[in-house]
Write a protein that holds these residues in place. Sequence first.
Motif, short mmCIF file in Angstrom:
data_model
loop_
_atom_site.label_atom_id
_atom_site.label_comp_id
_atom_site.label_asym_id
_atom_site.label_seq_id
_atom_site.Cartn_x
_atom_site.Cartn_y
_atom_site.Cartn_z
N GLN A 125 0.55 -1.23 -0.17
CA GLN A 125 -0.42 -0.05 0.03
C GLN A 125 1.32 1.20 0.34
N LEU A 126 1.57 1.32 1.18
CA LEU A 126 3.01 2.52 0.38
C LEU A 126 3.66 2.98 -1.26
N TRP A 127 3.92 1.05 -1.24
CA TRP A 127 4.47 1.49 -3.06
C TRP A 127 2.88 2.23 -3.68
N LYS A 128 1.84 1.78 -3.67
CA LYS A 128 1.42 2.27 -4.71
C LYS A 128 0.75 3.68 -4.46
N HIS A 129 0.79 3.77 -2.67
CA HIS A 129 0.24 5.44 -2.69
C HIS A 129 1.94 6.35 -3.16
N SER A 130 2.71 5.62 -2.99
CA SER A 130 4.12 6.66 -3.76
C SER A 130 3.74 7.25 -5.08
N VAL A 131 3.94 6.07 -5.84
CA VAL A 131 3.69 5.56 -7.38
C VAL A 131 2.75 6.85 -7.64
N CYS A 132 0.95 6.65 -6.99
CA CYS A 132 0.08 7.64 -7.09
C CYS A 132 0.64 8.83 -6.78
N VAL A 133 1.33 9.35 -6.12
CA VAL A 133 1.58 11.13 -5.09
C VAL A 133 2.82 11.11 -6.76
N ALA A 134 3.15 10.36 -7.55
CA ALA A 134 4.33 10.87 -8.12
C ALA A 134 3.57 11.48 -9.73
N ALA A 135 2.56 10.11 -10.12
CA ALA A 135 1.67 10.60 -11.14
C ALA A 135 0.48 11.75 -11.01
N LEU A 136 0.04 11.93 -10.03
CA LEU A 136 -0.48 13.55 -9.49
C LEU A 136 0.44 13.70 -9.55
N SER A 137 1.57 13.84 -9.23
CA SER A 137 2.27 15.12 -8.33
C SER A 137 2.81 15.61 -10.87
N GLN A 138 2.71 15.01 -11.38
CA GLN A 138 3.45 15.60 -12.46
C GLN A 138 1.48 15.71 -13.18
N THR A 139 1.19 15.58 -12.93
CA THR A 139 0.34 16.32 -13.50
C THR A 139 -0.33 17.53 -13.68
N VAL A 140 -0.16 17.78 -11.69
CA VAL A 140 -0.58 19.26 -10.91
C VAL A 140 0.03 19.85 -11.65
N ALA A 141 1.47 19.84 -12.37
CA ALA A 141 2.60 20.28 -12.24
C ALA A 141 3.31 20.74 -13.87
N LYS A 142 2.36 19.77 -14.86
CA LYS A 142 2.22 20.52 -15.90
C LYS A 142 0.70 20.98 -15.68
N GLN A 143 -0.26 20.50 -15.63
CA GLN A 143 -1.87 21.52 -15.47
C GLN A 143 -1.54 22.60 -15.24
N CYS A 144 -0.87 23.34 -13.71
CA CYS A 144 -0.94 24.17 -13.13
C CYS A 144 0.44 25.35 -13.14
N GLN A 145 0.99 24.09 -14.11
CA GLN A 145 2.68 25.19 -14.06
C GLN A 145 3.38 25.96 -12.71
N THR A 146 2.94 24.31 -11.86
CA THR A 146 4.10 24.95 -10.40
C THR A 146 5.20 24.18 -10.45
N ALA A 147 5.92 23.89 -11.27
CA ALA A 147 7.27 22.93 -11.32
C ALA A 147 7.68 22.14 -12.11
N ASP A 148 8.49 21.81 -12.84
CA ASP A 148 9.53 20.98 -13.59
C ASP A 148 8.52 19.36 -13.59
N PRO A 149 7.87 19.13 -14.65
CA PRO A 149 6.78 17.35 -14.14
C PRO A 149 8.08 16.49 -14.33
N GLU A 150 9.66 15.80 -14.66
CA GLU A 150 9.76 15.34 -13.99
C GLU A 150 10.07 15.04 -12.66
N GLU A 151 10.82 16.64 -12.37
CA GLU A 151 11.13 16.36 -10.70
C GLU A 151 9.90 16.63 -10.25
N ALA A 152 8.72 16.80 -10.23
CA ALA A 152 7.72 16.29 -9.26
C ALA A 152 7.58 15.11 -8.82
N PHE A 153 7.59 14.13 -10.23
CA PHE A 153 7.24 12.57 -10.54
C PHE A 153 8.46 12.12 -9.89
#
Length: 298
Positions: A125-153
């Motif tokens: 569960q910890l691992w699944k959570h980490s991967v999901c937060v990574a993917a969502l971080s990339q999505t937020v970074a792209k859509q809101c232009q808040t950070a480099d998407p790869e670094e956010a991932f």
Amino acid sequence: MLEAATQSPTAPAARPVAPKFEPLFEKLGKLAPLPGVAHRVLEIVANDDSCADDLIEAIEWDAAICTSVLRLANSAHCGLRRGVAELKGAVTLLGSDRVCNLAVTASMKSVLGKSAKTGPLDQHQLWKHSVCVAALSQTVAKQCQTADPEEAFLAGLLHDIGLIVMNQHLINETELVFIELQNGTELTVAEQSVLGFDHAQLGAHLTRCARFPDRLVHSIDAHHQPPSNSGGRPGLLDTISLANYLATRLGVGSIANRRLPPPDAQHLQRFGLDRDSLRDLWSEAEPTVEKALDMASV
């Protein structure tokens, strides 16, 4: 490139490690070293002058990464008459961004995604959570232009590395933390009570030692501290914080039945999110999590 970001003079400093904890943190760093291939892959994708051959060269000697990339390519394109048998074809079919994310995830899974018996927390569960937060971080970074998407991932993938390592290597102490959690104590408060430090501080130390960018180290160290709501554009820390909440809201939290408080209206405004754009973000979040869960299992 990410290497330049490491030297940014404006990146906030992570909390210092108390001298009495330095031997323990050093020992844990040796038990759970972070693979350098993850940093290298992200540097390649962030470099406009790099090409698919550079990415292939970085991952071709890692059997776990190659297997995961080829497996996903064949799964995603199962209608092909012939299966994908070499990396160049997989990169062409999947695209460099997706291969980058998969390569980073696979390299980290060898350290973070162990399925052996560990502490009281569900390691999978910890691992699944980490991967999901990574993917969502990339999505937020792209859509809101808040950070480099790869670094956010990468920051999202590593945000709970301290908790995962504690669950693997400080089993007795984590069991005491879990008892306090069941009694209603907030996670980092319980960790400070039992251990004298929290998982975010440990995670920051591990990533600092692996020479990841200072902004990434700070985002891990402070991801349980609500970002300031006063002025300025949100950055990497805000991005990880919002993604962490979204993952939990979608039922993929780090700990079962644990909920995080939602961001307030002022926080969302700093992201430039109004009612319509927030709805758009939510519409992307669920399929993003579904793809991330597929990635976590390969």
